[in-house]
Design an enzyme around this catalytic site. Structure first.
Site, PDB file in Angstrom:
ATOM      1  N   CYS A 280       0.870  -1.168   0.000  1.00 18.60           N
ATOM      2  CA  CYS A 280       0.000   0.000   0.000  1.00 18.60           C
ATOM      3  C   CYS A 280       0.916   1.230   0.000  1.00 18.60           C
ATOM      4  O   CYS A 280       1.647   1.448   0.973  1.00 18.60           O
ATOM      5  CB  CYS A 280      -0.897  -0.020   1.234  1.00 18.60           C
ATOM      6  SG  CYS A 280      -1.995   1.397   1.258  1.00 18.60           S
TER       7      CYS A 280
ATOM      8  N   CYS B 205      -3.242   6.833  -4.991  1.00 19.66           N
ATOM      9  CA  CYS B 205      -2.969   5.392  -4.909  1.00 19.66           C
ATOM     10  C   CYS B 205      -1.543   5.053  -5.380  1.00 19.66           C
ATOM     11  O   CYS B 205      -1.264   5.023  -6.586  1.00 19.66           O
ATOM     12  CB  CYS B 205      -3.997   4.582  -5.714  1.00 19.66           C
ATOM     13  SG  CYS B 205      -3.913   2.819  -5.330  1.00 19.66           S
TER      14      CYS B 205
HETATM   15  O1  PYC Z   1      -1.745   3.826  -2.017  1.00 11.95           O
HETATM   16  O2  PYC Z   1      -1.314   1.828  -2.799  1.00 11.95           O
HETATM   17  C1  PYC Z   1      -2.054   2.629  -2.253  1.00 11.95           C
HETATM   18  C2  PYC Z   1      -3.395   2.166  -1.832  1.00 11.95           C
HETATM   19  C3  PYC Z   1      -3.951   0.942  -2.029  1.00 11.95           C
HETATM   20  C4  PYC Z   1      -5.223   0.988  -1.454  1.00 11.95           C
HETATM   21  C5  PYC Z   1      -5.415   2.237  -0.915  1.00 11.95           C
HETATM   22  N1  PYC Z   1      -4.278   2.944  -1.151  1.00 11.95           N
END
Ligand code: PYC
Length: 309
Positions: free
Chosen positions: A89, A233
């Site tokens: 994550c 993300c």
């Molecule tokens: O930042 O990789 C990330 C992530 C995955 C799910 C929520 N954030």
């Protein structure tokens, strides 16, 4: 009887992380690939207690700080959410580094962190930002067509960036908070169609649109538990750069600014993982802020001790 879980909460570009520092499940030792299975099979109630209501919320991502198995690493972490466990994550790793800084366990500099999908190098910069050199990322299928009942046909790529993504572009939908209902419904329909198509199963859906300002791209990311990522993300941006690299649209060390649906961004770049140029080593840079330090109480006769299910 009441037991106590010591946790620190932060957010990275709007997406919250809760790092469990003490009082987590007794997973023992061994590689994190084994410990995450023990967590899933024997102690899943801890995941629910930490993440779900009444102590948490569906949007929260948890991280269990662990002793690393690999002697090269300074820490280990297992990430989890409202429905299960994450390989890696990106926003959560930035939250973990900020948590360790807040706890005065680290200073600016580099550290190696073990995750169930590989080791990740993190650099805490003097300005408080954190760079994450993520796990090897790659595309497995390009220009896949999927049909949904309610939203029509989409074309996109399937790629790994620490989690599995289907990445698609939708010129007709604004990637903006005002469209969250539509984006969520659309992404759910796409995920159902992709996972019925025989390709490797994806857990996240990433829909791209036009960015604001100086960003190169703007995304909406649907997470496995139906919440959307408030940040751009980190693992999704790694998957995106793997696709751009495979298409020859982004050169190694070229800066890529990925904006999320709230308008916050990560600054990113990559290098090739090896000479055959089939996969990349992505770097994601962002910043987390501490929001709380907390002691979660687990009281045996509390009907919602292990969360509301
Ligand atoms: O930042 O990789 C990330 C992530 C995955 C799910 C929520 N954030």
């Amino acid at each position: 009887m009441t037991s106590d879980i010591h946790a620190v909460d932060s957010h990275t570009a709007g997406e919250p992380t809760r790092i469990v520092l003490a009082g987590g499940p007794p997973l023992g030792t061994g590689p994190l690939t084994e410990r995450v299975e023990r967590f899933r099979n024997e102690y899943d109630s801890y995941r629910r207690a930490v993440i779900t209501e009444p102590r948490g919320s569906d949007v929260l991502v948890g991280g269990l700080l662990c002793e690393p198995h690999d002697p090269e690493c300074q820490a280990g972490v297992i990430f989890f959410n409202n429905v299960g466990y994450l390989g890696m994550c990106g926003h959560g790793l930035i939250g973990l580094v900020e948590t360790l800084r807040y706890q005065r366990k680290i200073d600016a500099g580099k550290m190696l962190i073990e995750t169930p999908v590989g080791n990740v190098a993190a650099t805490l910069h003097a300005d408080g930002e954190v760079s994450v050199s993520n796990v090897e990322s790659y595309r497995v299928a390009a220009d896949v067509e999927v049909r949904t009942e309610d939203f029509g046909t989409f074309r996109g790529d399937i790629a790994f960036g620490g989690n599995w993504f289907f990445l698609t572009y939708d010129p007709d939908t604004r990637i903006h908070r005002s469209e969250l209902g539509k984006l969520t419904a659309m992404a759910c329909a796409i995920r159902k169609a992709v996972n019925a198509s025989g390709y490797p199963e994806v857990d996240h859906i990433e829909i791209f649109g036009e960015p604001d300002g100086e960003a190169d791209s703007r995304n909406f990311v649907l997470c496995p538990g139906l919440e959307y990522d408030r940040s751009p993300c980190g693992t999704g941006t790694s998957a995106k750069m793997a696709c751009l690299a495979a298409d020859g649209k982004l050169a190694p060390n070229q800066r890529w600014i990925q904006q999320g649906v709230l308008g916050t961004s990560f600054a990113c770049e990559y290098s090739w993982a090896n000479a055959n140029k089939q996969s990349i080593m992505p770097v994601i840079r962002g910043r987390a802020f501490i929001t709380a330090e907390t002691h979660l109480k687990l009281t045996a006769n509390d009907p919602f001790c292990w969360g509301i299910q």
